[in-house]
Write a protein that holds these residues in place. Structure first.
Motif, PDB file in Angstrom:
ATOM      1  N   ALA A  50       1.448  -0.136  -6.794  1.00  0.00           N
ATOM      2  CA  ALA A  50       0.789  -0.250  -5.491  1.00  0.00           C
ATOM      3  C   ALA A  50      -0.575  -0.927  -5.597  1.00  0.00           C
ATOM      4  N   THR A  51      -0.925  -1.669  -4.572  1.00  0.00           N
ATOM      5  CA  THR A  51      -2.264  -2.266  -4.493  1.00  0.00           C
ATOM      6  C   THR A  51      -3.313  -1.167  -4.358  1.00  0.00           C
ATOM      7  N   ALA A  52      -3.009  -0.141  -3.580  1.00  0.00           N
ATOM      8  CA  ALA A  52      -3.914   1.003  -3.407  1.00  0.00           C
ATOM      9  C   ALA A  52      -3.121   2.169  -2.839  1.00  0.00           C
ATOM     10  N   PHE A  53      -3.637   3.354  -3.076  1.00  0.00           N
ATOM     11  CA  PHE A  53      -3.042   4.586  -2.557  1.00  0.00           C
ATOM     12  C   PHE A  53      -3.948   5.132  -1.469  1.00  0.00           C
ATOM     13  N   PHE A  54      -3.350   5.496  -0.324  1.00  0.00           N
ATOM     14  CA  PHE A  54      -4.110   6.022   0.814  1.00  0.00           C
ATOM     15  C   PHE A  54      -3.698   7.455   1.100  1.00  0.00           C
ATOM     16  N   LEU A  55      -4.695   8.329   1.222  1.00  0.00           N
ATOM     17  CA  LEU A  55      -4.459   9.697   1.683  1.00  0.00           C
ATOM     18  C   LEU A  55      -5.599  10.064   2.639  1.00  0.00           C
ATOM     19  N   PRO A  56      -5.474   9.672   3.911  1.00  0.00           N
ATOM     20  CA  PRO A  56      -6.552   9.931   4.870  1.00  0.00           C
ATOM     21  C   PRO A  56      -6.482  11.344   5.441  1.00  0.00           C
ATOM     22  N   THR A  57      -6.500  12.319   4.550  1.00  0.00           N
ATOM     23  CA  THR A  57      -6.385  13.716   4.955  1.00  0.00           C
ATOM     24  C   THR A  57      -7.721  14.263   5.435  1.00  0.00           C
ATOM     25  N   THR A  58      -7.668  15.230   6.320  1.00  0.00           N
ATOM     26  CA  THR A  58      -8.889  15.901   6.755  1.00  0.00           C
ATOM     27  C   THR A  58      -9.057  17.269   6.095  1.00  0.00           C
ATOM     28  N   HIS A  59      -7.981  17.751   5.431  1.00  0.00           N
ATOM     29  CA  HIS A  59      -8.093  19.051   4.773  1.00  0.00           C
ATOM     30  C   HIS A  59      -6.976  19.185   3.751  1.00  0.00           C
ATOM     31  N   GLU A  60      -7.327  19.507   2.519  1.00  0.00           N
ATOM     32  CA  GLU A  60      -6.358  19.731   1.446  1.00  0.00           C
ATOM     33  C   GLU A  60      -6.879  20.841   0.551  1.00  0.00           C
ATOM     34  N   GLY A  61      -5.987  21.370  -0.291  1.00  0.00           N
ATOM     35  CA  GLY A  61      -6.429  22.225  -1.376  1.00  0.00           C
ATOM     36  C   GLY A  61      -7.037  21.300  -2.427  1.00  0.00           C
ATOM     37  N   LEU A  62      -6.208  20.803  -3.304  1.00  0.00           N
ATOM     38  CA  LEU A  62      -6.563  19.688  -4.175  1.00  0.00           C
ATOM     39  C   LEU A  62      -5.279  18.898  -4.338  1.00  0.00           C
ATOM     40  N   SER A  63      -5.216  17.735  -3.760  1.00  0.00           N
ATOM     41  CA  SER A  63      -3.966  16.990  -3.712  1.00  0.00           C
ATOM     42  C   SER A  63      -3.572  16.477  -5.086  1.00  0.00           C
ATOM     43  N   ALA A  64      -2.373  16.857  -5.527  1.00  0.00           N
ATOM     44  CA  ALA A  64      -1.838  16.326  -6.780  1.00  0.00           C
ATOM     45  C   ALA A  64      -1.659  14.824  -6.689  1.00  0.00           C
ATOM     46  N   THR A  65      -1.411  14.323  -5.485  1.00  0.00           N
ATOM     47  CA  THR A  65      -1.160  12.889  -5.340  1.00  0.00           C
ATOM     48  C   THR A  65      -2.387  12.058  -5.692  1.00  0.00           C
ATOM     49  N   LEU A 102       0.860  -1.177   0.000  1.00  0.00           N
ATOM     50  CA  LEU A 102       0.000   0.000   0.000  1.00  0.00           C
ATOM     51  C   LEU A 102       0.893   1.222   0.000  1.00  0.00           C
ATOM     52  N   LEU A 103       0.375   2.344  -0.459  1.00  0.00           N
ATOM     53  CA  LEU A 103       1.216   3.518  -0.672  1.00  0.00           C
ATOM     54  C   LEU A 103       0.591   4.780  -0.098  1.00  0.00           C
ATOM     55  N   PHE A 104       1.411   5.578   0.561  1.00  0.00           N
ATOM     56  CA  PHE A 104       1.068   6.941   0.966  1.00  0.00           C
ATOM     57  C   PHE A 104       2.110   7.855   0.361  1.00  0.00           C
ATOM     58  N   VAL A 105       1.678   8.996  -0.211  1.00  0.00           N
ATOM     59  CA  VAL A 105       2.601   9.993  -0.753  1.00  0.00           C
ATOM     60  C   VAL A 105       2.188  11.356  -0.231  1.00  0.00           C
ATOM     61  N   GLY A 106       3.121  12.090   0.351  1.00  0.00           N
ATOM     62  CA  GLY A 106       2.837  13.427   0.864  1.00  0.00           C
ATOM     63  C   GLY A 106       3.696  13.730   2.066  1.00  0.00           C
ATOM     64  N   LYS A 107       3.595  14.959   2.551  1.00  0.00           N
ATOM     65  CA  LYS A 107       4.315  15.318   3.763  1.00  0.00           C
ATOM     66  C   LYS A 107       3.788  14.493   4.929  1.00  0.00           C
ATOM     67  N   MET A 108       4.711  14.029   5.752  1.00  0.00           N
ATOM     68  CA  MET A 108       4.330  13.237   6.920  1.00  0.00           C
ATOM     69  C   MET A 108       3.734  14.180   7.959  1.00  0.00           C
ATOM     70  N   SER A 109       2.466  13.985   8.295  1.00  0.00           N
ATOM     71  CA  SER A 109       1.826  14.932   9.197  1.00  0.00           C
ATOM     72  C   SER A 109       0.642  14.300   9.907  1.00  0.00           C
ATOM     73  N   HIS A 110       0.256  14.935  11.022  1.00  0.00           N
ATOM     74  CA  HIS A 110      -0.952  14.510  11.730  1.00  0.00           C
ATOM     75  C   HIS A 110      -2.193  14.833  10.903  1.00  0.00           C
ATOM     76  N   ARG A 111      -2.168  15.940  10.165  1.00  0.00           N
ATOM     77  CA  ARG A 111      -3.337  16.317   9.360  1.00  0.00           C
ATOM     78  C   ARG A 111      -3.682  15.231   8.347  1.00  0.00           C
ATOM     79  N   ARG A 112      -2.678  14.535   7.885  1.00  0.00           N
ATOM     80  CA  ARG A 112      -2.911  13.437   6.948  1.00  0.00           C
ATOM     81  C   ARG A 112      -3.008  12.093   7.671  1.00  0.00           C
ATOM     82  N   ASN A 113      -3.071  12.151   8.994  1.00  0.00           N
ATOM     83  CA  ASN A 113      -3.345  10.965   9.810  1.00  0.00           C
ATOM     84  C   ASN A 113      -2.371   9.818   9.583  1.00  0.00           C
TER      85      ASN A 113
END
Length: 372
Positions: free
Chosen positions: A269-284, A195-206
């Protein structure tokens, strides 16, 4: 007329705004632009393939100063002969009095603020807010970002224009899945499912919650791993969370991947995960969709702009919902196929050519205001 572009992000690892600007420059180099001359300024030399002399030039303004001071001192002085400045990365120099357009691809204030040192917020949030207020036009990447600009920065809504993100090569579907698997294994260091996560490592993205959910997910093949790709600018204690969830032998963290390797990571990847609670519009999200990778995310405002029906969307990033989503997407091939097709259909609507044309139209419009 001459256009000056703040290209400071191009000398750093190419994430977010830097990749966005690089695509803009490639598009503008390949097609006619209304400006007689376009200059992209950077504080150091950088590899590029987008210059098209004499119209599109790369101008290096070398300095030993930090980038913050380069922008507000060195760059500001160099802009005296330009008719308009494009602040491609959220800011325009302090004290700059010429025409300007600033691109802002998401702000995180109020309940959506990152956990960062006080000086970070003073320096960057204050600059973003001042730039949005002083610019003649602000480019936002979604209705959600526009609403945030109005609410948190007090930006005049009439001077905000929405220009959606594009997506294109190297992010795209590849029919030969054996080649995809080999390339992905070489990039992520694992030849099994992941499984894959892409983005800044943060609490906002859980990120911590995602680790806990992965730890507790059931019915996964033993060789399943979770690969996290992205910088840790906010100093999330990632290693501690990995240790607490006892996932150390099943988790990989890669701080940065260039675009070709990143496309391979998405595609395998089997799936991409982005469990964000707030974004602009994620390019990922768009990149994953373009590669045909099933997207799992959490309900947040930009999804309601035509993306929600193309992903597996959780109402909240609770432990139970994340855990069950991991199990579901890994164990249900029909669901993965459905999400893959839906994502590709969605991504096909967003091209870099359209983004570049709409951005250039906005820059030309503001540049002409001086002569009216």
């Amino acid at each position: 007329m001459r256009l000056g572009i703040d290209g400071k992000r191009l000398v750093q690892a190419r994430t977010g705004p830097a990749r966005w600007l690089e695509h803009m420059l490639h598009q503008w180099a390949a097609a006619p632009v209304p400006f007689e001359e376009v200059r992209c300024y950077t504080p150091a030399s950088t590899a590029h393939r987008w210059t098209n002399p004499p119209t599109l030039q790369h101008v290096v303004l070398p300095t030993r100063l930090p980038v913050f001071y380069w922008e507000n001192v060195t760059l500001r002085r160099a802009l005296w002969s330009d008719d308009i400045l494009f602040g491609a990365s959220y800011t325009i120099p302090l004290g700059f009095r010429g025409r300007s357009v600033v691109s802002i691809q998401g702000i995180y204030e109020g309940p959506n603020a990152e956990r960062v040192p006080w000086w970070y917020r003073y320096r960057y949030s204050a600059m973003y807010k001042a730039s949005a207020r002083r610019a003649d036009l602000v480019l936002a990447n979604s209705i959600s970002t526009k609403n945030d600009l109005v609410e948190y920065y007090g930006t005049d809504p009439d001077k905000i224009r929405i220009v959606y993100q594009g997506v294109g090569p190297p992010f795209g579907w590849q029919d030969d899945r054996e080649i995809v698997a080999r390339r992905a294994a070489a990039v992520v260091g694992h030849d099994g499912p992941y499984l894959l996560f892409v983005g800044k490592m943060s609490h906002r993205r859980n990120v911590p919650g995602l680790l806990r959910a992965f730890s507790d997910a059931r019915r996964l093949p033993d060789e399943t791993r979770f690969v996290f790709v992205g910088p840790n600018h906010v100093n999330l204690d990632f290693d501690r969370h990995v240790a607490e969830t006892k996932t150390g032998d099943r988790v990989t963290h890669i701080p940065h991947l260039e675009q070709d390797d990143l496309a391979s990571a998405y595609s395998g990847a089997t799936a991409f995960f982005l469990p964000t609670t707030h974004e602009g519009l994620s390019a990922t999200i768009l990149e994953a969709m373009a590669c045909g990778t099933p997207v799992v995310t959490v309900d947040h405002a930009p999804l309601r702009e035509g993306f929600r029906e193309h992903a597996l969307v959780l109402e909240q990033p609770t432990h139970e919902l994340l855990r069950d989503a991991i199990t579901q997407v890994v164990t249900e091939p029909d669901l993965r196929e459905q999400l893959s097709r839906a994502g590709r259909e969605c991504a096909a609507r967003f091209t870099w050519r359209r983004t570049a044309e709409e951005t250039m139209d906005a820059l030309w419009e503001v540049a002409q205001r001086r002569t009216l």
